[in-house]
Design an enzyme around this catalytic site. Structure first.
Site, PDB file in Angstrom:
ATOM      1  N   SER A  96      -5.324  42.361  58.171  1.00 39.87           N
ATOM      2  CA  SER A  96      -5.572  40.720  57.439  1.00 39.87           C
ATOM      3  C   SER A  96      -5.600  39.504  58.885  1.00 39.87           C
ATOM      4  CB  SER A  96      -4.685  40.882  56.865  1.00 39.87           C
ATOM      5  OG  SER A  96      -4.824  41.324  55.776  1.00 39.87           O
TER       6      SER A  96
ATOM      7  N   HIS B 246     -10.710  41.769  55.864  1.00 42.28           N
ATOM      8  CA  HIS B 246     -11.436  43.266  55.891  1.00 42.28           C
ATOM      9  C   HIS B 246     -12.623  43.123  56.055  1.00 42.28           C
ATOM     10  CE1 HIS B 246      -7.015  44.979  56.373  1.00 42.28           C
ATOM     11  NE2 HIS B 246      -6.865  43.938  55.536  1.00 42.28           N
TER      12      HIS B 246
ATOM     13  N   HIS C  95      -6.217  50.337  52.330  1.00 41.05           N
ATOM     14  CA  HIS C  95      -4.513  50.589  51.345  1.00 41.05           C
ATOM     15  C   HIS C  95      -4.579  50.946  49.960  1.00 41.05           C
ATOM     16  CE1 HIS C  95      -5.739  46.526  53.691  1.00 41.05           C
ATOM     17  NE2 HIS C  95      -4.447  46.657  54.156  1.00 41.05           N
TER      18      HIS C  95
ATOM     19  N   TYR D  76      -3.059  50.089  47.920  1.00 42.60           N
ATOM     20  CA  TYR D  76      -3.199  49.669  46.575  1.00 42.60           C
ATOM     21  C   TYR D  76      -4.549  49.428  46.087  1.00 42.60           C
ATOM     22  CZ  TYR D  76      -4.142  45.819  49.614  1.00 42.60           C
ATOM     23  OH  TYR D  76      -4.668  44.869  51.011  1.00 42.60           O
ATOM     24  N   GLU D  77      -5.417  49.943  47.167  1.00 33.01           N
ATOM     25  CA  GLU D  77      -6.811  49.803  46.149  1.00 33.01           C
ATOM     26  C   GLU D  77      -6.930  50.789  45.579  1.00 33.01           C
ATOM     27  OE1 GLU D  77      -9.450  48.162  49.459  1.00 33.01           O
ATOM     28  OE2 GLU D  77      -8.290  48.580  50.718  1.00 33.01           O
TER      29      GLU D  77
ATOM     30  N   ALA E 235      -0.147  42.781  59.222  1.00 31.99           N
ATOM     31  CA  ALA E 235      -0.422  41.240  58.904  1.00 31.99           C
ATOM     32  C   ALA E 235       1.121  41.691  57.428  1.00 31.99           C
ATOM     33  CB  ALA E 235      -0.707  40.506  57.804  1.00 31.99           C
TER      34      ALA E 235
ATOM     35  N   MET F 289       2.010  46.744  53.410  1.00 35.18           N
ATOM     36  CA  MET F 289       1.633  47.404  52.421  1.00 35.18           C
ATOM     37  C   MET F 289       0.387  48.501  53.710  1.00 35.18           C
ATOM     38  SD  MET F 289       0.569  44.523  49.963  1.00 35.18           S
ATOM     39  CE  MET F 289       1.518  43.589  49.412  1.00 35.18           C
ATOM     40  N   SER F 290       1.001  48.442  54.638  1.00 35.71           N
ATOM     41  CA  SER F 290       0.018  49.102  55.426  1.00 35.71           C
ATOM     42  C   SER F 290       0.507  50.181  56.488  1.00 35.71           C
ATOM     43  CB  SER F 290      -1.211  48.605  56.157  1.00 35.71           C
ATOM     44  OG  SER F 290      -1.116  47.852  56.856  1.00 35.71           O
TER      45      SER F 290
ATOM     46  N   ASN G 282       3.741  35.461  57.060  1.00 37.29           N
ATOM     47  CA  ASN G 282       4.568  34.132  56.251  1.00 37.29           C
ATOM     48  C   ASN G 282       6.435  34.845  55.980  1.00 37.29           C
ATOM     49  OD1 ASN G 282       4.048  36.516  54.847  1.00 37.29           O
ATOM     50  ND2 ASN G 282       4.861  36.939  53.159  1.00 37.29           N
TER      51      ASN G 282
ATOM     52  N   HIS H 262      -2.272  35.313  49.323  1.00 36.49           N
ATOM     53  CA  HIS H 262      -2.678  35.685  50.693  1.00 36.49           C
ATOM     54  C   HIS H 262      -3.971  34.871  51.529  1.00 36.49           C
ATOM     55  CE1 HIS H 262      -5.121  39.490  52.134  1.00 36.49           C
ATOM     56  NE2 HIS H 262      -6.442  39.059  51.696  1.00 36.49           N
TER      57      HIS H 262
HETATM   58  N1  HPA Z   1       4.987  41.442  51.933  1.00 36.88           N
HETATM   59  C1  HPA Z   1       4.370  42.333  51.997  1.00 36.88           C
HETATM   60  N2  HPA Z   1       3.231  42.768  52.303  1.00 36.88           N
HETATM   61  C2  HPA Z   1       2.530  41.135  53.461  1.00 36.88           C
HETATM   62  C3  HPA Z   1       3.730  40.864  53.402  1.00 36.88           C
HETATM   63  C4  HPA Z   1       4.901  40.201  52.394  1.00 36.88           C
HETATM   64  O1  HPA Z   1       5.515  38.971  52.146  1.00 36.88           O
HETATM   65  N3  HPA Z   1       2.607  39.092  54.325  1.00 36.88           N
HETATM   66  C5  HPA Z   1       1.640  40.004  55.072  1.00 36.88           C
HETATM   67  N4  HPA Z   1       1.595  41.622  54.123  1.00 36.88           N
END
Ligand code: HPA
Length: 281
Positions: A31, A62, A84, A86-87, A114, A212-213, A236, A248
């Site tokens: 990302s 993406h 991902h 989650y998709e 990310a 998450m990847s 973050n 996001h």
């Molecule tokens: N948590 C999970 N996935 C992420 C985060 C997060 O804080 N930041 C970017 N991808």
């Protein structure tokens, strides 16, 4: 039923017919980190939608295309965007592009993402070389019958993320004056960000980063004997560590802010990786 192997082979042949380059290195761009692909010279690009059997990314940030080009004189496959779990995709779907890279002759992959920073020594915008992972996604791309043409039933994961490649990354970062930390990546399903209690739990079990990847891709790459370098951008600090809310847009903005360092680091690293794999033959 068509096997995953044949599906990957068909996609590989399709892509190889579209370019004269034969890269041995693949880069998956997370990302907000897609700029690496844009600076490749002599590039051709193929939208994922055109590649047979390729999963389509729906996540914002993406682009969903495979770029084939050169970084300096090193041919590269760069994936701008990934799918991902989650998709709604399975771990096998998520890992499919890695299968295709492997079938095209790729020997090393750089997986970028990310991630949220759990380790308090990290800062928003920092880059971290992944030293190991903890799979909390509840799934694995190798579930089901094993195809020996990809690799063994029970692949070793002792050095999932190549130690020599991490050392190369550290050396390249030092030369460029870029700070690069190391840490353990915990992969969760998402798409909701974690609760502060989950982050305390992840810190307790030894995680430095959360995302998450990446994990299904690393597993598939190791299954096929490819070497892996993982680089996270701390977009973050993880939930509860600063009190700030995570969104996001912030994740994408931070990715964009560090793109320049990120691209410089990858470019500086590539010659060492290239010489490592050309020594292997
Ligand atoms: N948590 C999970 N996935 C992420 C985060 C997060 O804080 N930041 C970017 N991808």
């Amino acid at each position: 039923m068509t096997s995953e192997f044949n599906l990957a082979e068909a996609a590989a042949q399709f892509v190889l017919a579209r370019s004269g380059l034969r890269p041995k290195i693949g880069v998956v761009l997370g990302s907000g980190l897609g700029a690496f692909a844009d600076q490749l010279s002599g590039q051709s690009s193929i939208p994922y939608a055109e590649i047979p059997n390729f999963p389509q990314s729906t996540a914002i940030g993406h682009a969903g295309r495979l770029v084939i080009g050169k970084a300096g004189d090193i041919p590269i496959f760069a994936m701008q965007g990934r799918v991902h779990l989650y998709e709604g995709y399975s771990a096998k779907d998520v890992a499919f592009p890695i299968r295709v890279l492997g079938r095209m002759g790729v020997r090393a992959v750089i997986l970028t993402n990310a991630a949220g920073g759990i380790n308090r020594a990290y800062q928003q915008g920092g880059l971290v070389a992944i030293s190991d992972h903890i799979n909390l996604q509840g799934t694995n791309p190798l579930m089901g019958a094993n195809d020996e043409r990809f690799g063994p039933r029970f692949p070793d994961m002792t050095e999932a993320y190549s130690k020599p490649y991490r050392d190369m990354a550290r050396t390249a970062a030092r030369k460029l004056g870029i700070e690069l930390q190391e840490g353990i990546y915990a992969g969760l399903l998402g798409p909701s960000y974690e609760t502060p209690a989950e982050i305390r739990y992840l810190r307790t079990i030894g995680a430095d980063l959360v995302g998450m990847s990446t994990i299904p891709e690393t597993i598939a790459a190791r299954h096929m004997g490819m070497k892996v370098l993982g680089i996270s951008c701390v977009t973050n600090m993880a939930a509860g560590t600063t009190g700030a809310i995570i969104n996001h847009e912030e994740v994408l903005e931070t990715g964009k802010r560090v793109q320049r360092d990120f691209v410089a680091l990858i470019n500086a690293l590539l010659p060492s990786i290239e010489s490592d794999i050309s020594g292997q033959t």
